[in-house]
Scaffold this motif. Structure first.
Motif, PDB file in Angstrom:
ATOM      1  N   ALA A  17      44.538  36.946  42.051  1.00  0.00           N
ATOM      2  CA  ALA A  17      45.382  36.859  43.034  1.00  0.00           C
ATOM      3  C   ALA A  17      46.876  37.124  42.621  1.00  0.00           C
ATOM      4  CB  ALA A  17      45.520  36.626  44.095  1.00  0.00           C
ATOM      5  N   LEU A  18      47.231  35.991  41.683  1.00  0.00           N
ATOM      6  CA  LEU A  18      48.815  35.890  41.003  1.00  0.00           C
ATOM      7  C   LEU A  18      49.244  36.859  40.047  1.00  0.00           C
ATOM      8  CD1 LEU A  18      49.470  32.219  40.979  1.00  0.00           C
ATOM      9  CD2 LEU A  18      50.515  33.961  42.472  1.00  0.00           C
ATOM     10  N   ARG A  19      47.637  37.885  39.778  1.00  0.00           N
ATOM     11  CA  ARG A  19      47.527  38.760  38.417  1.00  0.00           C
ATOM     12  C   ARG A  19      48.592  39.903  39.382  1.00  0.00           C
ATOM     13  NH1 ARG A  19      43.867  42.611  37.620  1.00  0.00           N
ATOM     14  NH2 ARG A  19      43.170  42.183  38.964  1.00  0.00           N
ATOM     15  N   LEU A  20      49.004  40.161  40.531  1.00  0.00           N
ATOM     16  CA  LEU A  20      49.377  41.295  41.629  1.00  0.00           C
ATOM     17  C   LEU A  20      50.583  40.802  41.398  1.00  0.00           C
ATOM     18  CD1 LEU A  20      48.067  41.310  44.645  1.00  0.00           C
ATOM     19  CD2 LEU A  20      47.866  43.430  43.496  1.00  0.00           C
ATOM     20  N   ASN A  21      51.533  40.231  40.828  1.00  0.00           N
ATOM     21  CA  ASN A  21      53.156  39.341  40.959  1.00  0.00           C
ATOM     22  C   ASN A  21      53.001  39.772  39.494  1.00  0.00           C
ATOM     23  OD1 ASN A  21      55.523  38.647  41.444  1.00  0.00           O
ATOM     24  ND2 ASN A  21      55.056  37.080  41.424  1.00  0.00           N
ATOM     25  N   ALA A  22      51.768  39.303  38.491  1.00  0.00           N
ATOM     26  CA  ALA A  22      53.022  39.383  36.425  1.00  0.00           C
ATOM     27  C   ALA A  22      52.527  40.698  36.293  1.00  0.00           C
ATOM     28  CB  ALA A  22      51.184  38.874  36.920  1.00  0.00           C
ATOM     29  N   ARG A  23      51.642  41.958  36.909  1.00  0.00           N
ATOM     30  CA  ARG A  23      50.788  43.154  36.194  1.00  0.00           C
ATOM     31  C   ARG A  23      51.444  44.068  36.961  1.00  0.00           C
ATOM     32  NH1 ARG A  23      44.550  43.899  35.854  1.00  0.00           N
ATOM     33  NH2 ARG A  23      45.908  45.643  34.078  1.00  0.00           N
ATOM     34  N   TRP A  24      52.469  43.908  38.297  1.00  0.00           N
ATOM     35  CA  TRP A  24      52.873  45.052  38.827  1.00  0.00           C
ATOM     36  C   TRP A  24      54.034  45.162  38.485  1.00  0.00           C
ATOM     37  CZ3 TRP A  24      50.367  48.520  42.011  1.00  0.00           C
ATOM     38  CH2 TRP A  24      51.685  49.739  42.497  1.00  0.00           C
ATOM     39  N   ARG A  25      54.805  45.974  37.826  1.00  0.00           N
ATOM     40  CA  ARG A  25      55.553  46.377  36.594  1.00  0.00           C
ATOM     41  C   ARG A  25      55.392  48.387  36.416  1.00  0.00           C
ATOM     42  NH1 ARG A  25      55.911  41.952  37.872  1.00  0.00           N
ATOM     43  NH2 ARG A  25      56.382  40.587  36.161  1.00  0.00           N
TER      44      ARG A  25
END
Length: 511
Positions: A490-498
């Motif tokens: 789930a935290l990939r969303l915050n890390a990869r949404w660039r």
């Protein structure tokens, strides 16, 4: 209205950007703005009888009929723990009452898996394997799959200037197939701008042109009318002593009349206003002027004339221009399979012109709609089985934002519109809409991935533990790792949404 004449701003009720001329006998509405002039009115409705109260009732009625999304995960989780307890009891009973049969079954699986845990006492084996089932079962992974992904998605959206009113809004995006836009203030700037101008009388010198525009500016800057303010902001000028006015009069519903001399001759009177008013003042329009008028009237523009004495000197076309990237956003939605429609309180010409600039067909446009008409139009789309998103900004849009499956309010929307919407775009443009769609889709995919892992893990780990192949310590470690995997995914969303809007246009989501 009993007495007086004025221009009324009724955009909070109708969405119509143009001001409405009001005179004796015309209705006026609570909450609308008087743009100038002394009025005497008689109240025919108060409180719950006003048009504003009707809008609030429409919101409440739409809220009552809003569909509720059934949460399959919540239903499964609610029965998961009792099922696990039952399986643990079943494991204990099987290993304690029929250990021989269980060993025969387990020995058959040993070549496929690994050596099982064996104990001399059947009761010990039953207890250890039952505890293993309780420890390896992970309702936490299923329980965390959705809220953690939603939390990460909402946070990533907020960093992109998209405020989401809870996780349900993200879930709704996945079912959308239709996006409906309000026109004024949503796709357009919400205020008129100078689009074109025509110098009518002969070929005046540059000096004469500058003087005319300076006089026009001096007149327009003194008026509160939106068209006058647009002219004052959009017409170049150079202030000199020769352009100072000694006389200025605003005629409600017509325009401005001015002169530079206290006792002007007929040829020294300047008039700035509607073409109909100028015609009544015996000002003639040349063929070139009429061609200019026809060209812009077909595009829904407002036309203003500027005359000196009996001669028409300038024609100016003003229009509510599209927001930057409005065309790209609409085309992006169409290219991704969404049905796009335009609903507006503006007239047919203005609405259809905006639609043509956006690449929409005439049947995708509904004009001259009041709030109740927009609400009925959304309900008609939903009755066809369509899942509808509505994008708006005005107080008059609030009932429709509430009725739509997904309501999106844009920057500087009214408080009522923001309260009725599921998403609010903080930035002034609407380029955030594709980003919101992409991010919502990525969040839904993450939820599906988490749920798949949670169900797969439990579907495999629980039977293996029942057969005695897992040590309780391994079960505890596996359960913790399952939770970490769900949270990390789930935290990939915050890390990869660039992504930026430009990358969305060219490449789409890479999540």
């Amino acid at each position: 209205m009993l007495e007086g004449e004025s221009q009324a701003d009724e955009s909070m009720l109708t969405g119509e950007s143009r001001r409405v001329f009001k005179t004796s006998g015309d209705p006026v509405y609570a909450g609308t703005h008087n743009q100038g002039g002394r009025l005497i009115i008689r109240a025919t409705a108060t409180g719950q009888g006003t048009a504003l109260a009707d809008i609030v009732r429409l919101i409440q009625r739409a809220e009552g009929h809003r569909a509720r999304i059934q949460r399959l995960v919540d239903q499964i989780t609610a029965i998961f723990v009792p099922v696990v307890v039952f399986l643990a009891i079943l494991t204990f009973v099987a290993w304690s009452w029929a250990p021989g049969k269980m060993l025969i079954f387990v020995r058959g699986l040993e070549p496929i898996l690994w050596p099982p845990l064996l104990f001399e006492s059947p009761l010990t084996a039953a207890m250890v394997h039952a505890v293993s089932v309780l420890m390896v079962a992970c309702p936490c992974a299923m329980g965390l799959a959705t809220p953690v992904a939603i939390m990460a998605g909402v946070r990533a959206a907020a960093s992109r200037g998209i405020l989401i009113q809870g996780g349900m809004a993200l879930e709704k995006v996945g079912a959308l197939d239709t996006v409906v836009f309000d026109k004024t203030g949503t796709l357009t700037q919400g205020k008129p701008q100078v689009m074109d101008q025509l110098t009518v009388s002969g070929k005046p010198s540059d000096t004469d042109n500058q003087r005319l525009r300076s006089v026009l500016h001096a007149m327009a800057v003194e008026s509160r009318h939106p068209l006058s303010q647009a002219l004052a902001a959009g017409m170049p000028y150079q202030e000199t002593d020769a352009t100072k006015l000694s006389y200025l009069k605003e005629i409600a519903g017509a325009g401005l009349e001015a002169a530079r001399s206290p006792t002007p001759q007929a040829t020294d009177v300047y008039r700035l206003g509607s073409l109909r008013w100028l015609e009544t003042m015996s000002i003639e329009f040349s063929d070139a002027a009429r061609a200019f008028m026809e060209h812009w009237e077909c595009r829904g523009a407002s036309l203003v004339g500027f005359s000196q004495g009996p001669e028409l000197r300038l024609l100016i076309a003003l229009q509510d221009a599209l927001k930057p990237q409005a065309l790209e956003v609409v085309q992006w939605l169409l290219s991704h399979g969404y049905q796009v429609e335009l609903m507006s309180g503006d007239g047919e010409r203005a609405s259809h012109h905006v639609a043509s600039e956006l690449g929409l067909k005439p049947e995708q446009v509904k004009a001259c709609l009041r709030p109740a008409d927009k609400l009925h139009a959304i309900q008609a789309l939903q009755a066809k089985g369509l899942s509808v998103a509505f994008v708006g900004d005005g107080m008059n849009d609030a009932p429709v934002l509430q009725q739509a499956d997904l309501g999106i309010s844009v920057s500087q929307a009214s408080d009522l519109a923001r309260a009725a919407s599921d998403m609010t775009l903080v930035r002034a443009d609407i380029a955030s809409i594709p980003e919101a769609m992409q991010l919502s889709g990525a969040t839904l995919r993450t939820i599906h991935q988490n749920l798949f892992w949670a169900f797969f893990y439990n579907a495999v780990a629980v039977p293996v533990a029942m057969m005695g192949f897992l040590h309780p310590l391994v079960c505890a470690l596996a359960m913790g790792m399952s939770d970490l995997l769900v949270v990390g995914n789930a935290l990939r969303l915050n890390a990869r949404w660039r992504q930026s809007w430009a990358s969305l246009k060219s490449h789409g989501s890479n999540l």
